[in-house]
Scaffold this active site. Structure first.
Site, PDB file in Angstrom:
ATOM      1  N   ARG A  63     -11.233  10.961   9.913  1.00 55.53           N
ATOM      2  CA  ARG A  63      -9.877  11.340  10.329  1.00 55.53           C
ATOM      3  C   ARG A  63      -9.535  10.653  11.650  1.00 55.53           C
ATOM      4  O   ARG A  63      -8.372  10.413  11.950  1.00 55.53           O
ATOM      5  CB  ARG A  63      -9.753  12.874  10.467  1.00 55.53           C
ATOM      6  CG  ARG A  63      -8.468  13.322  11.167  1.00 55.53           C
ATOM      7  CD  ARG A  63      -8.023  14.728  10.787  1.00 55.53           C
ATOM      8  NE  ARG A  63      -9.090  15.697  10.870  1.00 55.53           N
ATOM      9  CZ  ARG A  63      -9.638  16.159  12.018  1.00 55.53           C
ATOM     10  NH1 ARG A  63      -9.184  15.742  13.178  1.00 55.53           N
ATOM     11  NH2 ARG A  63     -10.618  17.042  11.986  1.00 55.53           N
ATOM     12  N   TYR A 116      16.718   4.433   8.703  1.00 55.83           N
ATOM     13  CA  TYR A 116      16.153   4.876   7.420  1.00 55.83           C
ATOM     14  C   TYR A 116      16.435   6.375   7.249  1.00 55.83           C
ATOM     15  O   TYR A 116      16.359   7.148   8.219  1.00 55.83           O
ATOM     16  CB  TYR A 116      14.650   4.593   7.434  1.00 55.83           C
ATOM     17  CG  TYR A 116      13.932   5.043   6.204  1.00 55.83           C
ATOM     18  CD1 TYR A 116      14.059   4.342   5.006  1.00 55.83           C
ATOM     19  CD2 TYR A 116      13.122   6.181   6.217  1.00 55.83           C
ATOM     20  CE1 TYR A 116      13.410   4.762   3.866  1.00 55.83           C
ATOM     21  CE2 TYR A 116      12.466   6.600   5.079  1.00 55.83           C
ATOM     22  CZ  TYR A 116      12.614   5.886   3.910  1.00 55.83           C
ATOM     23  OH  TYR A 116      11.963   6.304   2.780  1.00 55.83           O
ATOM     24  N   ASP A 188      11.558  -0.168  14.358  1.00 56.63           N
ATOM     25  CA  ASP A 188      11.040  -0.170  12.987  1.00 56.63           C
ATOM     26  C   ASP A 188      11.212  -1.592  12.445  1.00 56.63           C
ATOM     27  O   ASP A 188      12.332  -2.060  12.240  1.00 56.63           O
ATOM     28  CB  ASP A 188      11.826   0.852  12.149  1.00 56.63           C
ATOM     29  CG  ASP A 188      11.315   0.965  10.713  1.00 56.63           C
ATOM     30  OD1 ASP A 188      10.761  -0.030  10.188  1.00 56.63           O
ATOM     31  OD2 ASP A 188      11.493   2.038  10.102  1.00 56.63           O
ATOM     32  N   LYS A 213       5.847  -1.154   2.138  1.00 51.66           N
ATOM     33  CA  LYS A 213       6.836  -2.151   1.709  1.00 51.66           C
ATOM     34  C   LYS A 213       6.220  -3.552   1.761  1.00 51.66           C
ATOM     35  O   LYS A 213       5.328  -3.842   0.990  1.00 51.66           O
ATOM     36  CB  LYS A 213       8.093  -2.028   2.570  1.00 51.66           C
ATOM     37  CG  LYS A 213       8.603  -0.581   2.742  1.00 51.66           C
ATOM     38  CD  LYS A 213       9.179   0.004   1.477  1.00 51.66           C
ATOM     39  CE  LYS A 213       9.527   1.473   1.578  1.00 51.66           C
ATOM     40  NZ  LYS A 213      10.263   1.896   2.749  1.00 51.66           N
TER      41      LYS A 213
HETATM   42  C1  LIG Z   1      10.361   3.064   3.439  1.00 53.19           C
HETATM   43  C2  LIG Z   1      10.746   3.026   4.871  1.00 53.19           C
HETATM   44  C3  LIG Z   1      10.258   3.985   5.770  1.00 53.19           C
HETATM   45  C4  LIG Z   1       9.366   5.135   5.323  1.00 53.19           C
HETATM   46  O1  LIG Z   1       8.126   4.665   4.912  1.00 53.19           O
HETATM   47  P1  LIG Z   1       7.187   5.452   3.841  1.00 53.19           P
HETATM   48  O2  LIG Z   1       5.992   4.588   3.764  1.00 53.19           O
HETATM   49  O3  LIG Z   1       7.965   5.547   2.579  1.00 53.19           O
HETATM   50  O4  LIG Z   1       6.916   6.796   4.428  1.00 53.19           O
HETATM   51  C5  LIG Z   1      10.624   3.874   7.095  1.00 53.19           C
HETATM   52  N1  LIG Z   1      11.435   2.879   7.528  1.00 53.19           N
HETATM   53  C6  LIG Z   1      11.940   1.954   6.691  1.00 53.19           C
HETATM   54  C7  LIG Z   1      12.838   0.895   7.214  1.00 53.19           C
HETATM   55  C8  LIG Z   1      11.615   1.995   5.332  1.00 53.19           C
HETATM   56  O5  LIG Z   1      12.124   1.079   4.505  1.00 53.19           O
END
Ligand SMILES: *Cc1c(COP(=O)(O)O)cnc(C)c1O
Length: 401
Positions: A63, A116, A188, A213
């Site tokens: 963890r 997001y 992000d 992604k």
């Molecule tokens: C998908 C996404 C998230 C969230 O990520 P998860 O892995 O689905 O929790 C956050 N920011 C952006 C820009 C995203 O496309």
């Protein structure tokens, strides 16, 4: 102070392949092994104690740290040029742990209207319950962001390009505003990836990712990561040790495996996306195309100044025939999964009206500049020509109603 470091002169494509994989691994394995062990054993109690105190390198409990997970974190850290990185079981875990670890009651956050969906809900629904206020400035309007930040805040949170209309936030200006206000800038970088945009080098303190992604790239693993200034990453990591939102070794392995081709994929996806965006702009069934690589995009100049080697693999476009046209067009695509994810080797398409922005009213979507007939299209690594013909044939099936 921003969390930038220079480790070596390797380019991004080389770091993607070799970064963080130094080992040594058992039996001389050339690949990072999946170390599925909850804990790590010690014959020497004093050594165990030193590792537990952080005086000596090693792992105690997964963890907290794990060799496979550490290799993934190191690869991403080097790609983003950060001082440290910490990983999570999903992108939202990375984002929420970062916010919970760095904020306290009474703090103010400034972000943008186009974050997001999950992140927006943290700002509007969950943080306020603990006395943390978030104000969202109009995305792509640096003046509005600077004004909101200038009123005083602890943390500035932006993403660029944004979902789903690919608005561009000027990261240098956001960093200047944050610094002047004594605030931390978190970016992000999911849509751009470190291959084409490095927020830390532009002045951000932290960069966060949904590794689910582009980083993983194959739509088969969830993960998240934060990288940047060591003092901030340490604070987030210490919170994660207790919060428990750790990445698993299996997931870390898939992310490492996927990231080896990150540079190849993102460059190909960006090339195809630009070809497709230019073509759609001229298509009679399409009313508008949103892609920062287009001269017609309001954020094109800023995108050119802060992205390199491409504008990313995601674009969106609206159809002239309204949502009826979207209903006909999407199922006619043969080379796109109709799904909510993006950044995969396979092309993925979907309407924000039913995916990322399903919970908003038509008026709210209108206020965000999201047309009802918008399609988000995440370009895969299929041949550009095949994607172009697929789009053309699918657009041809729309019967004007
Ligand atoms: C998908 C996404 C998230 C969230 O990520 P998860 O892995 O689905 O929790 C956050 N920011 C952006 C820009 C995203 O496309």
């Amino acid at each position: 102070m921003s969390g930038v470091t220079k480790d070596s002169v390797w380019g991004a494509g080389t770091i993607a392949v070799r970064g963080g994989e130094a080992g040594p691994w058992p039996g001389g394995a050339t690949q990072v092994p999946i170390v599925n062990s909850v804990a790590f054993g010690y014959d020497d109690v004093d050594r165990w104690h030193e590792v537990a105190l952080g005086m000596r390198a090693g792992h105690i409990y997964s963890r907290n740290t794990n060799p496979t997970v550490a290799a993934f974190e190191e690869k991403l850290r080097r790609l983003e040029g950060g001082e440290a990185a910490a990983s999570f079981g999903s992108g939202m875990a990375a984002i929420s742990n970062t916010l919970w670890a760095l904020l306290k009651p009474g703090d103010r956050v400034v972000s943008i209207t186009d974050s997001y969906g999950g992140t927006s809900r943290l700002f509007l629904e969950f943080l306020p319950k603990y006395g943390i206020r978030a104000d969202l400035a109009a995305t792509g309007d640096p003046g509005a962001l600077e004004k909101a930040v200038g009123q005083g805040c602890r943390l500035v949170y932006v993403e660029t390009p944004t979902n789903p209309t690919l608005k561009v936030v000027d990261l240098r200006r956001a960093a200047r505003a944050a610094r002047a206000a004594g605030a931390i800038l978190v970016v992000d970088n999911t849509f751009a990836t470190p291959i084409i945009q490095q927020p830390l080098a532009l002045g951000a303190d932290l960069v966060v990712h949904s590794a689910s992604k582009f980083l993983g790239g194959h739509a088969d693993v969830l993960g998240g990561v934060v990288a940047g200034r060591r003092d901030l990453v340490d604070t987030v990591f210490k919170y994660r040790e207790i919060n428990g939102a750790a990445l698993s070794a299996d997931a870390a392995y898939l992310l490492i495996r996927g990231m080896k081709t990150l540079a190849l994929r993102v460059r190909q996806q960006s090339r195809s996306a630009l070809v497709i965006a230019r073509l759609l702009e001229k298509h009679p069934a399409v009313s508008r195309v949103f892609y920062p690589g287009l001269m017609s995009h309001p954020g094109h100049d800023v995108a050119t100044a802060q992205m390199r080697g491409g504008f990313g693999g995601v674009l969106s476009f609206s159809l002239k025939g309204g949502f009826d046209a979207v209903r006909q067009f999407l199922p006619a695509l043969q080379l796109a999964h109709l799904a909510a994810n993006l950044g995969s080797v396979e092309t993925v398409a979907g309407p924000p009206r039913t995916t990322s922005h399903v919970e908003l009213s038509a008026e709210d979507r209108e206020a965000l500049g999201i047309p009802e007939a918008l399609v988000r299209y995440s370009v895969g690594i299929e041949e550009t020509a095949d994607l172009v013909s697929d789009l053309q044939q699918a657009l041809g099936t729309i019967t004007s109603g």
